[in-house]
Design an enzyme around this catalytic site. Structure first.
Site, PDB file in Angstrom:
ATOM      1  N   THR A   1       0.883  -1.174   0.000  1.00 32.62           N
ATOM      2  CA  THR A   1       0.000   0.000   0.000  1.00 32.62           C
ATOM      3  C   THR A   1       0.916   1.217   0.000  1.00 32.62           C
ATOM      4  O   THR A   1       1.595   1.495   0.995  1.00 32.62           O
ATOM      5  CB  THR A   1      -0.906   0.027   1.241  1.00 32.62           C
ATOM      6  OG1 THR A   1      -1.652  -1.180   1.274  1.00 32.62           O
ATOM      7  CG2 THR A   1      -1.852   1.217   1.194  1.00 32.62           C
TER       8      THR A   1
ATOM      9  N   LYS B   1      -7.377   1.774  -3.348  1.00 32.04           N
ATOM     10  CA  LYS B   1      -7.060   1.353  -1.975  1.00 32.04           C
ATOM     11  C   LYS B   1      -7.257   2.526  -1.000  1.00 32.04           C
ATOM     12  O   LYS B   1      -7.691   2.354   0.134  1.00 32.04           O
ATOM     13  CB  LYS B   1      -5.620   0.822  -1.925  1.00 32.04           C
ATOM     14  CG  LYS B   1      -5.080   0.507  -0.540  1.00 32.04           C
ATOM     15  CD  LYS B   1      -5.631  -0.775   0.057  1.00 32.04           C
ATOM     16  CE  LYS B   1      -5.108  -0.954   1.483  1.00 32.04           C
ATOM     17  NZ  LYS B   1      -5.493  -2.204   2.105  1.00 32.04           N
TER      18      LYS B   1
ATOM     19  N   LYS C   1      -0.099   5.353   8.239  1.00 35.67           N
ATOM     20  CA  LYS C   1       0.651   5.488   6.976  1.00 35.67           C
ATOM     21  C   LYS C   1      -0.346   5.633   5.814  1.00 35.67           C
ATOM     22  O   LYS C   1      -0.226   6.518   4.981  1.00 35.67           O
ATOM     23  CB  LYS C   1       1.540   4.244   6.789  1.00 35.67           C
ATOM     24  CG  LYS C   1       2.429   4.240   5.586  1.00 35.67           C
ATOM     25  CD  LYS C   1       2.051   3.280   4.480  1.00 35.67           C
ATOM     26  CE  LYS C   1       1.796   1.864   4.867  1.00 35.67           C
ATOM     27  NZ  LYS C   1       1.361   1.018   3.741  1.00 35.67           N
TER      28      LYS C   1
END
Ligand SMILES: NC(=O)c1ccc[n+]([C@@H]2O[C@H](COP(=O)([O-])OP(=O)(O)OC[C@H]3O[C@@H](n4cnc5c(N)ncnc54)[C@H](OP(=O)(O)O)[C@@H]3O)[C@@H](O)[C@H]2O)c1
Length: 289
Positions: A98, A173, A241
């Protein structure tokens, strides 16, 4: 059967590489920064391991990666002994990390210069999804590249979609994480309120999970939240994050994400409580402190 490399034997990469070997029937070579994990994988699955990303990637048809963040990804691709210098022409680099859409575009341009292709392919489904080979994979790249990679990705996935050009997988995502952030805070507030009201949370969820409030998070997390257990699952550090990536992208594209920004700050407080590795459902612990 293809010749495949997998870079990053973490919680996700280790079982994903296992499915490429066992379910996909591919010839798999793995690399991990901490060599012991690569050795363990090779023993468990009967594949090979290599000491550097470059050596793992050499002569492979498909090179997968699942590391932490943008910088880690740059390091294993373009850094010293990075995979890109060794990739063969016509091969495909598939990134399951990711990361930002920016780094995907940057690496895709670099790949094109060197005669191979790049797909960003972040995943959803967590550790259990990786172990059971039922991840959702959101890809960005060219149709022809996707068509060649999909049958290989299928080994660890239940759903694989091409979302658009390079970067579109990462953008999808981001939407996934934006949708989760507000939802988990809502669930935490619901359980918190229910406890204060003196209700039986088991009974409450048994009923409301079948109605409009039902969600994956409710089904899969209410029990552990109710018991105050957070020592598993998707870590708060990873979520911060991811939300950082979402907020940066929103700054660029002008999207307004007020709840996502607020929940990000709540996670910062969870980190200050020592919850860096706690599951994202630990937003409830913050309300209860
Ligand atoms: N865990 C989940 O539920 C989940 C779900 C969806 C997506 N993701 C995403 O998937 C990615 C991996 O997550 P994970 O849970 O598998 O993480 P993890 O268990 O911490 O594994 C990270 C892996 O990356 C390697 N690595 C990190 N930095 C590196 C560097 N600079 N150079 C070389 N190798 C490096 C680590 O090597 P060492 O072993 O040497 O540390 C390790 O193999 C993240 O982007 C995460 O956001 C995770």
């Amino acid at each position: 059967m293809a010749r495949v490399a997998f870079l990053g034997m973490g919680v996700m990469g280790y079982p994903m590489a296992g499915h490429l070997k066992n379910k996909g029937g591919h010839e798999v070579t793995v690399y991990n920064r901490t060599t012991a994990k690569a050795e363990k994988w090779a023993t468990e699955y009967g594949g090979d391991h290599a000491p550097t990303p470059a050596e793992a990637a050499r002569d492979k048809d498909f090179v997968f990666a699942c590391v932490g963040n943008d910088d880690d990804l740059r390091s294993i691709t373009l850094g010293e002994n990075g995979a890109f210098a060794a990739m063969k022409k016509g091969a495909i680099f598939i990134d399951n990390t990711t990361a930002s859409a920016e780094v995907a575009r940057e690496l895709a341009a670099e790949a094109e210069k060197r005669g191979f292709s790049f797909l960003d392919a972040p995943v959803s489904g967590g550790q259990a999804g990786a172990e059971n080979g039922v991840l959702t994979v959101m890809c960005g790249g060219e149709q022809e590249v996707f068509d060649r990679a999909k049958p290989v990705i299928d080994a660890y996935a239940r759903m694989v979609g091409l979302m658009g050009p390079v970067g579109a997988g990462q953008l999808t995502k981001m939407i996934n994480q934006i949708c989760i952030a507000g939802l988990v805070q809502g669930l935490a507030e619901g359980i918190h309120f229910g406890k204060k009201a003196g209700l039986d949370i088991e009974k409450v969820v048994e009923v409301i999970s079948k109605g409009a409030a039902g969600s994956w998070q409710m089904e899969n997390r209410y029990k552990t939240m109710n018991e105050g257990k957070y020592d598993f699952g998707f870590a708060v550090d990873w979520m911060r994050k991811d939300l950082g990536i979402c907020l940066e992208e929103a700054n660029r594209n002008g999207a307004k994400l007020p709840v996502t920004a607020l929940v990000d700050q709540f996670y910062k407080e969870v980190q200050a409580m020592g919850g860096n590795r706690w599951d994202t459902s630990s937003l409830l612990a913050r309300l209860e402190k």
